[in-house]
Design an enzyme around this catalytic site. Sequence first.
Site, mmCIF file in Angstrom:
data_model
loop_
_atom_site.group_PDB
_atom_site.id
_atom_site.type_symbol
_atom_site.label_atom_id
_atom_site.label_comp_id
_atom_site.label_asym_id
_atom_site.label_seq_id
_atom_site.Cartn_x
_atom_site.Cartn_y
_atom_site.Cartn_z
ATOM 1 N N ASN A 45 57.314 -86.499 -43.906
ATOM 2 C CA ASN A 45 58.342 -87.090 -44.758
ATOM 3 C C ASN A 45 59.733 -86.678 -44.282
ATOM 4 O O ASN A 45 59.936 -85.566 -43.781
ATOM 5 C CB ASN A 45 58.128 -86.769 -46.248
ATOM 6 C CG ASN A 45 57.974 -85.303 -46.554
ATOM 7 O OD1 ASN A 45 57.599 -84.521 -45.697
ATOM 8 N ND2 ASN A 45 58.256 -84.932 -47.794
ATOM 9 N N GLU A 47 63.515 -86.816 -45.819
ATOM 10 C CA GLU A 47 64.304 -87.099 -47.028
ATOM 11 C C GLU A 47 65.758 -87.394 -46.682
ATOM 12 O O GLU A 47 66.175 -87.306 -45.518
ATOM 13 C CB GLU A 47 64.169 -85.925 -47.999
ATOM 14 C CG GLU A 47 62.719 -85.736 -48.422
ATOM 15 C CD GLU A 47 62.527 -84.698 -49.520
ATOM 16 O OE1 GLU A 47 63.438 -83.885 -49.782
ATOM 17 O OE2 GLU A 47 61.424 -84.713 -50.122
ATOM 18 N N GLU A 58 53.783 -91.250 -44.489
ATOM 19 C CA GLU A 58 53.033 -92.425 -44.026
ATOM 20 C C GLU A 58 53.966 -93.437 -43.360
ATOM 21 O O GLU A 58 53.567 -94.160 -42.451
ATOM 22 C CB GLU A 58 52.306 -93.087 -45.202
ATOM 23 C CG GLU A 58 51.238 -92.224 -45.850
ATOM 24 C CD GLU A 58 51.753 -91.310 -46.950
ATOM 25 O OE1 GLU A 58 52.948 -90.964 -46.938
ATOM 26 O OE2 GLU A 58 50.959 -90.934 -47.836
ATOM 27 N N CYS A 89 50.862 -92.156 -51.909
ATOM 28 C CA CYS A 89 51.463 -92.846 -53.065
ATOM 29 C C CYS A 89 51.134 -94.338 -52.985
ATOM 30 O O CYS A 89 50.642 -94.837 -51.973
ATOM 31 C CB CYS A 89 52.969 -92.599 -53.118
ATOM 32 S SG CYS A 89 53.920 -93.527 -51.898
HETATM 33 N N1 THU Z 1 55.646 -88.138 -50.200
HETATM 34 C C1 THU Z 1 55.068 -88.543 -49.022
HETATM 35 O O1 THU Z 1 55.567 -88.239 -47.930
HETATM 36 N N2 THU Z 1 53.941 -89.306 -49.106
HETATM 37 C C2 THU Z 1 53.303 -89.626 -50.257
HETATM 38 O O2 THU Z 1 52.337 -90.379 -50.236
HETATM 39 C C3 THU Z 1 53.746 -89.032 -51.525
HETATM 40 C C4 THU Z 1 55.111 -88.462 -51.503
HETATM 41 C C5 THU Z 1 56.882 -87.345 -50.116
HETATM 42 C C6 THU Z 1 58.133 -88.063 -50.522
HETATM 43 C C7 THU Z 1 59.038 -86.928 -50.901
HETATM 44 O O3 THU Z 1 59.726 -86.475 -49.752
HETATM 45 C C8 THU Z 1 58.111 -85.837 -51.391
HETATM 46 O O4 THU Z 1 56.805 -86.219 -50.983
HETATM 47 C C9 THU Z 1 58.115 -85.643 -52.895
HETATM 48 O O5 THU Z 1 57.869 -86.846 -53.560
#
Ligand code: THU
Length: 128
Positions: A45, A47, A58, A89
């Site tokens: 991820n 941000e 993903e 998610c």
């Molecule tokens: N996050 C993901 O990278 N993938 C998911 O399927 C669920 C959430 C990340 C997004 C964010 O940076 C952190 O988890 C908290 O929501």
Amino acid sequence: MAEVDWELLARHAQDAMGRAYAPYSSFPVGAAALLDDGRIVSGCNVENASYGLTLCAECTMVGALQMGGGGKIAAFYCVDGAGAVLMPCGRCRQLLYEFRAPGMVLMTSHGVRTMDEVLPDAFGPEHL
Ligand code: THU
């Protein structure tokens, strides 16, 4: 598709998690996919100060998949900062669905599940 080496896939997901940029949530995530030709792609991820622009692990994984020449996902593994299995998610289930190989499987908190089980009645390219 041959037997999935889930431990190897988990290690790739954990390595990717170690590269996460998650200063706002402090929730690093790593994702890894075994492609139908045997390659493994991964992502973390990323941000952003504008929170809603955050890229899930993903998202970057699918970007790597396409940039690496494309392919279809046979198996998928996602981990949190502790290395525990994380469910993708809802939005990311849709991303995965687009690149699924027939019979694609995911490691989930309830064991191995098919893509169709985690995103039933999905909307996909076949509906366009
Ligand atoms: N996050 C993901 O990278 N993938 C998911 O399927 C669920 C959430 C990340 C997004 C964010 O940076 C952190 O988890 C908290 O929501």
